[in-house]
Design a protein around this motif. Structure first.
Motif, short mmCIF file in Angstrom:
data_model
loop_
_atom_site.label_atom_id
_atom_site.label_comp_id
_atom_site.label_asym_id
_atom_site.label_seq_id
_atom_site.Cartn_x
_atom_site.Cartn_y
_atom_site.Cartn_z
N HIS A 191 -6.14 -15.69 1.47
CA HIS A 191 -6.39 -15.06 0.18
C HIS A 191 -6.16 -13.55 0.27
CE1 HIS A 191 -8.08 -13.93 -3.62
NE2 HIS A 191 -8.99 -13.20 -3.01
N GLY A 192 -6.57 -12.94 1.36
CA GLY A 192 -6.34 -11.51 1.54
C GLY A 192 -4.86 -11.17 1.52
N PHE A 193 -4.06 -11.98 2.19
CA PHE A 193 -2.62 -11.78 2.18
C PHE A 193 -2.06 -11.93 0.77
CE2 PHE A 193 1.62 -13.74 2.25
CZ PHE A 193 2.34 -12.71 2.85
N PHE A 194 -2.48 -12.99 0.07
CA PHE A 194 -2.00 -13.21 -1.29
C PHE A 194 -2.45 -12.10 -2.23
CE2 PHE A 194 -2.03 -17.94 -0.14
CZ PHE A 194 -0.69 -17.92 0.22
N PHE A 195 -3.66 -11.58 -2.03
CA PHE A 195 -4.17 -10.51 -2.88
C PHE A 195 -3.32 -9.24 -2.70
CE2 PHE A 195 -6.87 -6.79 -3.58
CZ PHE A 195 -7.22 -6.99 -4.91
N ILE A 196 -3.07 -8.86 -1.46
CA ILE A 196 -2.24 -7.67 -1.20
C ILE A 196 -0.84 -7.86 -1.77
CG2 ILE A 196 -1.20 -6.23 0.61
CD1 ILE A 196 -4.23 -5.81 0.22
N SER A 197 -0.28 -9.05 -1.59
CA SER A 197 1.04 -9.34 -2.16
C SER A 197 1.01 -9.23 -3.68
CB SER A 197 1.49 -10.75 -1.76
OG SER A 197 1.57 -10.86 -0.38
N TYR A 198 -0.05 -9.72 -4.30
CA TYR A 198 -0.21 -9.67 -5.76
C TYR A 198 -0.25 -8.21 -6.23
CZ TYR A 198 -2.43 -10.40 -10.34
OH TYR A 198 -2.73 -10.39 -11.67
N ILE A 199 -0.98 -7.37 -5.52
CA ILE A 199 -1.07 -5.95 -5.89
C ILE A 199 0.32 -5.30 -5.81
CG2 ILE A 199 -2.06 -3.71 -5.25
CD1 ILE A 199 -4.01 -5.71 -6.63
N LEU A 200 1.06 -5.61 -4.76
CA LEU A 200 2.41 -5.06 -4.62
C LEU A 200 3.33 -5.57 -5.74
CD1 LEU A 200 2.83 -5.30 -0.75
CD2 LEU A 200 2.43 -3.24 -2.13
N ILE A 201 3.15 -6.82 -6.13
CA ILE A 201 3.97 -7.39 -7.21
C ILE A 201 3.58 -6.77 -8.55
CG2 ILE A 201 4.47 -9.52 -8.47
CD1 ILE A 201 4.43 -10.91 -5.69
N ILE A 202 2.31 -6.42 -8.74
CA ILE A 202 1.93 -5.68 -9.95
C ILE A 202 2.69 -4.36 -10.00
CG2 ILE A 202 0.07 -4.39 -11.09
CD1 ILE A 202 -1.88 -6.53 -10.10
N ALA A 203 2.73 -3.65 -8.88
CA ALA A 203 3.45 -2.37 -8.83
C ALA A 203 4.94 -2.56 -9.12
CB ALA A 203 3.24 -1.71 -7.48
N TYR A 204 5.52 -3.58 -8.52
CA TYR A 204 6.94 -3.86 -8.74
C TYR A 204 7.22 -4.21 -10.21
CZ TYR A 204 11.44 -6.24 -8.49
OH TYR A 204 12.74 -6.63 -8.71
N THR A 205 6.38 -5.07 -10.77
CA THR A 205 6.55 -5.47 -12.16
C THR A 205 6.40 -4.27 -13.09
OG1 THR A 205 5.69 -7.66 -11.64
CG2 THR A 205 5.71 -7.04 -13.96
N THR A 206 5.42 -3.43 -12.81
CA THR A 206 5.22 -2.23 -13.62
C THR A 206 6.46 -1.34 -13.58
OG1 THR A 206 2.86 -2.31 -13.18
CG2 THR A 206 3.73 -0.21 -13.95
N TYR A 207 7.03 -1.18 -12.41
CA TYR A 207 8.22 -0.36 -12.25
C TYR A 207 9.42 -0.96 -13.00
CZ TYR A 207 12.29 1.73 -10.02
OH TYR A 207 13.49 2.34 -9.79
N LYS A 208 9.61 -2.28 -12.86
CA LYS A 208 10.79 -2.92 -13.43
C LYS A 208 10.74 -3.04 -14.96
CE LYS A 208 13.86 -4.76 -11.54
NZ LYS A 208 15.21 -4.33 -11.23
N ILE A 209 9.58 -3.40 -15.52
CA ILE A 209 9.56 -3.62 -16.97
C ILE A 209 8.76 -2.56 -17.72
CG2 ILE A 209 9.93 -6.10 -16.72
CD1 ILE A 209 7.04 -6.55 -17.43
N ARG A 210 8.32 -1.56 -17.02
CA ARG A 210 7.60 -0.42 -17.63
C ARG A 210 6.36 -0.88 -18.39
NH1 ARG A 210 9.85 2.69 -14.31
NH2 ARG A 210 11.90 3.47 -14.78
N TRP A 211 5.51 -1.63 -17.68
CA TRP A 211 4.25 -2.08 -18.26
C TRP A 211 3.38 -0.91 -18.67
CZ3 TRP A 211 1.75 -6.47 -14.88
CH2 TRP A 211 2.03 -7.70 -15.47
N SER A 212 2.61 -1.08 -19.73
CA SER A 212 1.64 -0.06 -20.10
C SER A 212 0.47 -0.12 -19.13
CB SER A 212 1.13 -0.30 -21.54
OG SER A 212 0.31 -1.45 -21.57
#
Length: 97
Positions: free
Chosen positions: A47-68
């Motif tokens: 779960h810790g690995f998946f959580f860190i991956s999820y946080i990185l994917i939030i950052a990536y998604t924010t960068y790619k689609i310009r999330w508010s």
């Protein structure tokens, strides 16, 4: 399914949310009711690995689609709430699909 950034984020949310549910509703009872602490060690590490991956994917998604900032904050907060990722997914499908 993984062709778009938002679909990759949704998959990561399912995996992270599912791992939280397994940790809370399977591994924790095994630890405290069946005296099997190894369950939390293994599932907690995953779960810790998946959580860190999820946080990185939030950052990536924010960068790619310009999330508010509201979407970023929501995506982060739901990671701490059981079934939260699944509720957020419903909102994401309404907004982005």
């Amino acid at each position: 399914m993984l062709e778009t950034t938002i679909n990759r984020f949704r998959l990561a949310g399912f995996i992270e949310g599912g791992s939280l549910l397994v940790l809370l509703f399977l591994a924790m009872p095994l630890k405290y009711m069946a005296d099997i602490p190894e369950a939390v060690t293994i599932v907690g590490s995953l779960h810790g690995f998946f959580f860190i991956s999820y946080i990185l994917i939030i950052a990536y998604t924010t960068y790619k689609i310009r999330w508010s900032i509201l979407w970023v904050f929501s995506a982060f907060i739901v990671a701490f709430i059981p079934f939260g990722n699944f509720l957020l997914d419903i909102q994401i499908k309404k907004k982005f699909a």
